[in-house]
Design a protein around this motif. Sequence first.
Motif, mmCIF file in Angstrom:
data_model
loop_
_atom_site.group_PDB
_atom_site.id
_atom_site.type_symbol
_atom_site.label_atom_id
_atom_site.label_comp_id
_atom_site.label_asym_id
_atom_site.label_seq_id
_atom_site.Cartn_x
_atom_site.Cartn_y
_atom_site.Cartn_z
ATOM 1 N N THR A 194 -50.870 -18.750 -80.763
ATOM 2 C CA THR A 194 -50.567 -19.925 -81.589
ATOM 3 C C THR A 194 -50.839 -21.174 -80.751
ATOM 4 N N LYS A 231 -54.150 -18.832 -84.140
ATOM 5 C CA LYS A 231 -53.427 -19.457 -85.250
ATOM 6 C C LYS A 231 -53.105 -20.895 -84.892
ATOM 7 N N HIS A 254 -50.686 -24.324 -85.563
ATOM 8 C CA HIS A 254 -49.309 -24.634 -85.982
ATOM 9 C C HIS A 254 -48.991 -26.085 -85.676
ATOM 10 N N PRO A 255 -48.502 -26.855 -86.668
ATOM 11 C CA PRO A 255 -48.648 -26.668 -88.112
ATOM 12 C C PRO A 255 -49.553 -27.773 -88.652
ATOM 13 N N TRP A 302 -53.306 -20.437 -90.287
ATOM 14 C CA TRP A 302 -52.582 -21.706 -90.113
ATOM 15 C C TRP A 302 -51.182 -21.600 -90.714
ATOM 16 N N ASP A 303 -50.211 -22.189 -90.029
ATOM 17 C CA ASP A 303 -48.970 -22.535 -90.701
ATOM 18 C C ASP A 303 -49.293 -23.784 -91.507
ATOM 19 N N ASN A 314 -44.610 -26.643 -92.679
ATOM 20 C CA ASN A 314 -43.509 -26.152 -91.858
ATOM 21 C C ASN A 314 -42.178 -26.744 -92.306
ATOM 22 N N ASN A 328 -44.022 -21.544 -93.859
ATOM 23 C CA ASN A 328 -43.186 -21.210 -92.700
ATOM 24 C C ASN A 328 -41.864 -21.970 -92.743
ATOM 25 N N THR A 337 -42.829 -15.825 -87.182
ATOM 26 C CA THR A 337 -43.692 -16.820 -86.543
ATOM 27 C C THR A 337 -43.135 -17.391 -85.248
ATOM 28 N N GLU A 338 -41.824 -17.416 -85.091
ATOM 29 C CA GLU A 338 -41.224 -18.010 -83.889
ATOM 30 C C GLU A 338 -39.998 -17.185 -83.524
#
Length: 423
Positions: free
Chosen positions: A89, A124, A126-127, A168-169, A172, A221, A279-280
């Motif tokens: 990410t 990926k 973010h964001p 992609w996020d 958020n 997300n 995701t986290e």
Amino acid sequence: MTPAAAADAVRRTESTLTVRSADGAPCADREVLVQQLRHDFAFGNIGFDFVGLANQEQGGTRENVFGGADPEAAQRLEGLWLDVFNTATLPFYWAGFEPVEGQPDTRRLQATAAWFRERGVSVKGHPLVWHTLTPDWLGEYPASEVEEIVRARVRREVTALAGLVDTWDAINEVVIMPVFSNEERQNPITALCRRIGRIPTIRLAFEEARRAHPATTLILNDFNLSTAYECLIEGVLEAGVQVDALGLQSHMHQGYWGEERTLEVLERFSRYGLPLHWTETTLVSGDLMPPEIVDLNDHQVDEWPSTPDGEERQADDVVRHYRTLLGHPAVEAVTYWGITDQGAWLGAPAGLVRTDGTPKPAYDALRGLVKDEWWLPPTRLRTDGEGRVPVCGWPGDYSVSIGDRSATWQLRRDAPISEATLA
């Protein structure tokens, strides 16, 4: 069924591989060597620490909000990172990505994404849209112009990174977006979301990103895993917004949730029929944050060291958490939030590697899952008279070889028959 058995039962699959020589003839009754090369499952971590290294910068690096390790430190972390993780990410927080209007950090992030891709790592971003870290200059524009500026930002980043960033996020933490307060100034994205509504704000992020790069995977997300997020998801889907996956955050600075709570969350969010991306994820290896803290950002301490007892607890928690997640078929990705304690979010000892660069027990435990328990070791098998051989393992990329001739092939749950032609 134990969590260990559940993960294996959900993920492991069988395939019949036909091995052929370069002329197409089956390699009948031959010993072959089968080796796993990569997992299909997205074992992720943030790649912030490698921006400077990927850009061959000397000394310190330009800080992109959360910065990253200096190139020398990143070089020491590189092998540890790549030995476990296959998905990175990268930070596109607008305030750090474009602190001066018209001067985005595009080139450095393109180079970093390419650096990861060259090493077989998916990337990926973010964001694309988030209220918390907006650039100061956005607040200088009238409210009537903010929406088009946000749309243009989404199009620009997705277009510039197409072919490098797979996922992609898209947006958020929308649950709190229209009510988020900033004491210094009104956040322009919060104001936009309050004016047009949560679902239209989500729609603009997804639709602009989709138009810019139709093949990308777009995630909704959030950290808020209450019924409020469920209601939002239902409204978004009813409105016809195409969401590819649901993002669930789990910063467990106050301690591991435990299997029961984790499974309850999985069941609630899997009912939408969408892939789940964790995701986290963080688990600390020091003292736990007090339980009465509501907003994790409110916990401010001068020092938050990793401790021997905390490290043993973290290792056990990591194994329990990953086994629980991978034991559920809806989960397609898990991103751990940080390889190292150096520069970790909130200063927490949540990394898998200590500040001195040595791995914690949690790193070894996670590697033991990804590369041992859930990995097919080099295996010698014998084909039958038609050149066929059964292979059982976790979905991913594999190689098969006879002597110095080899081929790569893919083990897939939806493809019980595979072929490989040696070259």
